[in-house]
Scaffold this motif. Structure first.
Motif, PDB file in Angstrom:
ATOM      1  N   LEU A 610     -41.621 -14.173   7.865  1.00  0.00           N
ATOM      2  CA  LEU A 610     -42.693 -13.234   8.210  1.00  0.00           C
ATOM      3  C   LEU A 610     -42.235 -12.385   9.387  1.00  0.00           C
ATOM      4  N   LEU A 611     -42.318 -11.063   9.226  1.00  0.00           N
ATOM      5  CA  LEU A 611     -41.949 -10.143  10.290  1.00  0.00           C
ATOM      6  C   LEU A 611     -43.205  -9.446  10.798  1.00  0.00           C
ATOM      7  N   ALA A 612     -43.479  -9.603  12.087  1.00  0.00           N
ATOM      8  CA  ALA A 612     -44.605  -8.924  12.741  1.00  0.00           C
ATOM      9  C   ALA A 612     -44.033  -7.905  13.719  1.00  0.00           C
ATOM     10  N   THR A 613     -44.567  -6.692  13.692  1.00  0.00           N
ATOM     11  CA  THR A 613     -44.063  -5.625  14.540  1.00  0.00           C
ATOM     12  C   THR A 613     -45.214  -4.906  15.236  1.00  0.00           C
ATOM     13  N   ALA A 614     -44.911  -4.317  16.367  1.00  0.00           N
ATOM     14  CA  ALA A 614     -45.863  -3.469  17.085  1.00  0.00           C
ATOM     15  C   ALA A 614     -45.053  -2.435  17.857  1.00  0.00           C
ATOM     16  N   ALA A 615     -45.589  -1.224  17.965  1.00  0.00           N
ATOM     17  CA  ALA A 615     -44.868  -0.171  18.665  1.00  0.00           C
ATOM     18  C   ALA A 615     -45.845   0.871  19.185  1.00  0.00           C
ATOM     19  N   VAL A 616     -45.542   1.419  20.347  1.00  0.00           N
ATOM     20  CA  VAL A 616     -46.226   2.597  20.869  1.00  0.00           C
ATOM     21  C   VAL A 616     -45.197   3.724  20.880  1.00  0.00           C
ATOM     22  N   PHE A 617     -45.634   4.944  20.572  1.00  0.00           N
ATOM     23  CA  PHE A 617     -44.680   6.037  20.410  1.00  0.00           C
ATOM     24  C   PHE A 617     -45.302   7.356  20.829  1.00  0.00           C
ATOM     25  N   GLN A 618     -44.425   8.304  21.097  1.00  0.00           N
ATOM     26  CA  GLN A 618     -44.847   9.679  21.352  1.00  0.00           C
ATOM     27  C   GLN A 618     -43.799  10.620  20.779  1.00  0.00           C
ATOM     28  N   ILE A 619     -44.235  11.530  19.911  1.00  0.00           N
ATOM     29  CA  ILE A 619     -43.371  12.543  19.311  1.00  0.00           C
ATOM     30  C   ILE A 619     -43.805  13.905  19.849  1.00  0.00           C
TER      31      ILE A 619
END
Length: 796
Positions: A610-619
């Motif tokens: 099981l792969l759990a991911t989280a990310a904050v980003f700005q483009i």
């Protein structure tokens, strides 16, 4: 030795198992005869030996000095021929199909969502457009009249219609894309130009195709029937002709009425062949062919009616598609690949592709209008029809070479990739000459029949609606001849700085020559001849810190740029990515530039299943070519916009019986700069602030599994890409597309080890929902109504 109790393809695990006792000195070696290699038994054995879901107990020393080996349990869901999937967790991809991602996806400092073959099959979706629309952070765009109709994606608010790749090579042209020959779909979120070259402002889509292999042999047949005259038949076969030669073939035939919108319909025919020649362990030679014939009678759905704040999609809209309407995509590509390993630390790959596609359409749009036809008031509101037409002929060649060199420098092992790429894309665009007769109403203040209205003054549908416009269609000559020739060089490196820290860096230079000729389609007189050359540097930096054996945090920075006129389908319509011209020449505009910074974390849970991911980003996208007053003001790079957000993802086995693939994206977009000051502060068009999806599967028994899916998109607004969603004089968004939530169900039952039946019910609650809107609101792509299908899968 007997194999009949082994669950090769999903049979129930043995309820009991008699321990096998061997002397302590006894050495077991498993050797599979060559004749067994070409059997489904061999496939089951090799799969069982590779997947962790096959549970072999640790040897236990008995008092007598013997070794006790416990029973073997094979879990049904692990049987998956996808070489990139996590063994035992078919909803989770372990590796990217792009070998330039040298580490497992759980260790890659980038947000890459992967949809495996099993997940795609369970979802019931087959067209790439539907597959991607179900993913958070992605919305659809429409064929904006001058733009060719076909698959058009928007990733994190940025256009990606030209950023679709197949096995790492750009797949140009506006075509319909199918999944019958796809192993998995990879969606890279955020700028990706160090890998993909020009464009990729919001990300890129890479379809990884099914390849021949000498490792196992199988033949799968699938037949589906359903509501709305649904029929779909596929064959997937891999034949091992010798230890060095294998062939794989995939075939497709499918047709259906658009659910609840007949006579609008879809038809798909496809063939894909892959041949592998492997003369030794170091050399692979692969030759592929892919062909698709897609033939639709398109339905442009509904349209917006009323005035703000009560502007909304019209209800109970009859099917107004005309008998002569069509949307056709013909695709043929041939790809040759060579993979050679000089030694364990030095490898070379080369891919060459020749492709051709034709896309053509005549489609009918509709809009609310006022007509002067006789009624008690002299005027009433009705719906009038319009024509949208275009064709596109694409020819291209591309060659990509990558040298992989693992080298220890300064006590650290580097994984270098040196790349060279050349591509030549040629696209001719034109329109069909369409003559319509049979006008039946008057719009505006006219006195003669000048339009086609689908409702009478009493509100009933006119008779003979599907032939109301009495069309006569003839293909016209080209009006735009576009070409882009690009030479690229890149270098990438992944290095472990320590046991916990890993760094990645990539740098790419693209030099592109764009040429565009335009002509008057009536007289054939040339109206424009433009050409220029520009170069672009793009880079990507990533740093990963593994703070637990199964978890890491990463930060990444990436850039993307696109040349003036980078979109092939819009000529000099610069607001849609066409060529900016000034004083009769290609303008001296700078490339549009996009920068992304992202902070994320990845957790490999459930023993890696099981792969759990989280990310904050700005483009941030700057130097945007808006398409506003270029001739008078010369505002070549007047726009700037920003998208920021947070994204969560989950893929794999949540428990021993529950699998899932889910995501949530919350974003905010804003125009920061614009030639038109009123645009500043506005949101981007066809941009959903919130989107989420989940597909869950529960294996109730070894033979029976069931699940469901849900997708949600918040309200969005139609308008021109990059500039701002359309708005009125009061600053209110004038083309609103409502939010929606749609539920699907599926279940499957394994009849025996070869036969499995699956049932899919899409749009369970028969929700009216809309995927995207035209800038004027004159049509809205309508999501499919409730439909059901039964699919029988048989493996020989």
């Amino acid at each position: 030795m007997k194999f009949d109790s082994l669950a090769l393809s999903g049979a129930a695990p043995c309820p009991t198992a008699t321990p096998v006792k061997l002397p302590a000195s006894f050495r077991v070696q498993a050797q599979v005869p060559a004749s067994l290699k070409k059997s489904s038994i061999a496939l089951g054995i090799s799969t069982a030996m590779l997947v962790p879901a096959v549970t072999l107990a640790e040897p236990e020393a008995a008092p007598s000095g013997e070794i006790e080996m416990k029973g073997v349990t094979v879990v049904e869901r692990v049987i998956d021929h996808n070489p990139y999937a996590e063994p035992g967790a078919p909803y989770k991809a372990k590796y990217s199909g792009d070998a330039r991602h040298t580490r497992p996806l759980a260790e890659t400092p980038a947000n890459i969502s992967v949809l495996t073959k099993t997940q795609i099959e369970d979802s019931g979706y087959t067209d790439l457009r539907d597959i991607l629309d179900a993913q958070p952070g992605i919305t659809l765009g429409t064929g904006e009249n001058g733009n060719a109709f076909g698959d058009r994606y928007i990733i994190r608010g940025q256009e990606a219609r030209s950023d679709v790749f197949v096995d790492g090579l750009r797949d140009p042209g506006m075509t319909i894309r199918e999944s019958f020959a796809v192993e998995q779909v990879e969606i890279t979120k955020g700028p990706n130009s160090s890998f993909a070259g020009r464009g990729t402002a919001g990300g890129a889509v890479n379809a990884v195709t099914k390849q021949a292999t000498v490792d196992y042999e199988f033949t799968k047949f699938s037949a589906g029937l359903g509501t709305d005259k649904y029929r779909r038949f596929t064959v997937d076969t891999n034949q091992v002709l010798s230890d060095t030669l294998a062939l794989r073939a995939n075939a497709l035939y499918g047709s259906e009425d658009v659910p609840d919108r007949a006579p609008a319909e879809r038809e798909r025919k496809g063939l894909a062949f892959s041949g592998l020649f492997k003369p030794n362990a170091d050399l692979d030679v692969i030759l592929d062919y892919y062909g698709l014939r897609a033939d639709d009678k398109p339905d442009l759905g509904s349209y917006l009616v009323g005035s703000l704040p009560n502007r909304k999609p019209a209800k109970d809209v009859p099917v107004y598609a005309q008998q002569q309407d069509f949307l056709e995509s013909d695709v043929d590509t041939v790809t040759a690949r060579i993979k050679y390993r000089f030694n364990p630390d030095l490898r070379l790959t080369n891919a060459t592709r020749f492709g051709k596609s034709d896309n053509g359409y005549v489609a009918t749009g509709a809009r609310q209008t006022s007509t002067g036809a006789a009624n008690p008031d002299g005027v009433y509101t009705t719906t009038s029809l319009s024509t949208h037409t275009g064709w596109q002929e694409v020819e291209y060649v591309a060659n990509q070479t990558n040298l992989y060199w693992d080298k220890t420098l300064g006590g650290m092992k580097h994984e270098f990739i040196f790349g060279l790429e050349f591509s030549d894309h040629q696209v001719k665009n034109g329109v069909y000459n369409v003559s319509n007769s049979g006008q039946n109403c008057i719009t505006g203040n006219g006195t003669t029949l000048n339009a086609w209205c689908i409702f009478t003054p009493s509100g009933s549908t006119v008779s003979g609606l599907d032939n109301l416009m009495q069309r006569n269609i003839k293909k016209g000559s080209w009006d735009q001849d576009w070409r882009a020739r690009t030479a690229s060089a890149s270098v990438m490196d992944t290095v472990d700085l320590s046991e916990q820290w890993t760094a990645f860096a990539g740098l790419r230079y693209d030099r592109t020559t764009v040429s565009l000729k335009t002509q008057n389609t009536t007289t054939g007189a040339q109206t424009g001849d433009y050409e220029y050359t520009d170069g672009m540097w793009n880079g990507h930096l990533g740093l990963t810190y593994k703070f637990l054996p199964q978890a890491n945090v990463y930060v990444t920075y990436a850039t993307a740029q696109d040349v003036n006129g980078g979109e092939s389908d819009v000529g000099t319509s610069s607001g849609y990515g066409g060529l900016v011209t000034y004083n009769g020449q290609a303008a001296g505009a700078k490339p549009e530039k996009t920068e992304n910074i992202e902070l994320g974390t990845k957790w490999n849970l459930m023993g890696g299943k099981l792969l759990a991911t989280a990310a904050v980003f700005q483009i941030t996208k700057s130097d945007v070519m808006e398409g506003a007053n270029y001739d008078s003001a010369g505002t070549f790079n007047s726009g700037k916009n920003r998208v920021k957000g947070i994204e969560f993802g989950l893929a794999g086995n949540i428990t021993d019986k529950l699998s899932g693939q889910a995501g949530l994206t919350i974003m905010e977009s804003e125009v920061l700069e614009s030639f038109t000051s009123a645009n500043v502060g506005k949101t981007l068009s066809n941009f959903a602030d919130k989107s989420a999806s989940a597909l869950l599967r529960y294996q109730l028994t070894p033979k029976f599994g069931f699940g469901g899916a849900v997708k949600y998109e918040s309200k969005k607004y139609a308008g021109q890409p990059d500039t701002a969603a359309a708005y009125d004089s009061a600053g209110r968004y004038s083309q609103p597309i409502p939010s929606y939530t749609v539920w699907d169900l599926f279940a499957d039952y394994r009849i025996d080890k070869r036969t499995k039946v699956r049932v899919n019910v899409a749009n369970l609650f028969d929700k009216d929902y809309y995927l995207a809107g035209y800038r004027s609101g004159s049509f809205l792509y309508k999501g499919d109504a409730r439909n059901a299908k039964v699919t029988l899968n048989y493996e020989f």
